[in-house]
Design an enzyme around this catalytic site. Structure first.
Site, PDB file in Angstrom:
ATOM      1  N   ASP A 101       0.831  -1.198   0.000  1.00 25.51           N
ATOM      2  CA  ASP A 101       0.000   0.000   0.000  1.00 25.51           C
ATOM      3  C   ASP A 101       0.869   1.253   0.000  1.00 25.51           C
ATOM      4  O   ASP A 101       1.916   1.291   0.653  1.00 25.51           O
ATOM      5  CB  ASP A 101      -0.900  -0.009   1.248  1.00 25.51           C
ATOM      6  N   HIS A 115       3.372   3.437  -9.057  1.00 19.40           N
ATOM      7  CA  HIS A 115       3.248   2.010  -9.349  1.00 19.40           C
ATOM      8  C   HIS A 115       4.549   1.455  -9.932  1.00 19.40           C
ATOM      9  O   HIS A 115       4.979   0.352  -9.586  1.00 19.40           O
ATOM     10  CB  HIS A 115       2.090   1.770 -10.308  1.00 19.40           C
ATOM     11  N   LEU A 158      11.842 -20.116  -3.905  1.00 18.94           N
ATOM     12  CA  LEU A 158      10.791 -19.289  -3.301  1.00 18.94           C
ATOM     13  C   LEU A 158       9.522 -19.439  -4.120  1.00 18.94           C
ATOM     14  O   LEU A 158       9.565 -19.385  -5.350  1.00 18.94           O
ATOM     15  CB  LEU A 158      11.202 -17.809  -3.266  1.00 18.94           C
TER      16      LEU A 158
END
Length: 254
Positions: A21, A38, A132
């Protein structure tokens, strides 16, 4: 005198989920358009993936695009989807070389057939990686996910392939988009906001929550390290009481 036993390393969460956020506020703070926030957020994603691998985290889930984000202005949604496509094309090889396996959860159909195909291709090309597991939540909303799972279970019961009396938490979880994935141990939210915003509501039932004041584009290895250290300091009881099983009740909550 014998040497003292070695001190075990602090626990590292197996699965970390992050609500990324603050991109828009970061852009406004720097006098830039939201799209710039962004784009800068993508750099934070790269740093966080590298840091998670360094800590030995097995699963990392990133809340990239919520089902509610479709309500944003068309220009911003277009920028976000363009950035997603660009990220897949520019970062996929690096992710694969780093041993990252990509998983997508959410309503991918809403992105159209072309981008949907690219998402499926990215998952397939990284399927053998084991360093991962990177889960990207796209057009994701936890309430919709839970409702979909309930509908699937109801349909199976009506078709006679599932006995409704056998439905328990394990069966319900198997119908969620995260089936087969471990629940998050730690949920981090950036930008100082302190809410889950319809993210992994079922899966995060017993997750530790850490709220970081940093805006997402400023998030990095140090922030992740502090969140993991905070996680290590907490005692996870999953509703049980510490000590002997026959300890007297003391009125303590979860």
């Amino acid at each position: 005198m014998s040497a003292p036993p070695p001190v075990p390393p602090p626990p590292v969460p197996r699965h970390i989920a992050i609500i990324m956020d603050g991109n828009g506020r970061w852009a406004a703070r720097h006098g830039l358009p939201r799209a710039a926030g962004h784009r800068e957020g993508v750099q934070a994603v790269r740093r966080t993936i590298e840091a998670a691998i360094g800590h030995g985290v097995e699963w990392l889930t990133l809340f990239a695009f919520s089902s509610e984000n479709w309500r944003r202005p068309v220009e911003e949604v277009t920028d976000l989807t363009f950035l997603l496509r660009h990220y897949l094309r520019s970062e996929l090889r690096e992710l694969a070389e780093a041993g990252v396996r990509l998983h997508i959860i959410g309503e991918r159909d809403r992105f159209g057939s072309s981008l949907k195909a690219e998402l499926a291709d990215a998952e397939a090309r990284t399927a053998a990686n084991r360093k991962l597991n990177l889960v990207i939540a796209l057009s994701y909303g936890a309430r919709a996910e839970i409702a979909t799972a309930a509908r699937r279970i109801a349909e199976a019961a009506m078709a006679g392939t599932l006995d409704p009396t056998t439905v328990d938490e394990t069966i319900f979880a198997a119908h969620l988009s995260t089936a087969g994935m471990p629940d998050p141990d730690l949920v981090i939210r950036t930008s100082g906001e302190q809410r889950l915003s319809n993210f992994l509501l079922w899966q995060a039932a017993y997750a530790e929550l850490v709220f970081d004041d940093a805006l997402w584009p400023d998030f990095g290895a140090a922030n992740l390290g502090r969140a993991i250290a905070e996680y290590a300091r907490r005692e996870r009881r999953f509703g049980a009481r510490p000590g002997p099983a026959d300890a007297p009740p003391d009125g303590e909550g979860p």
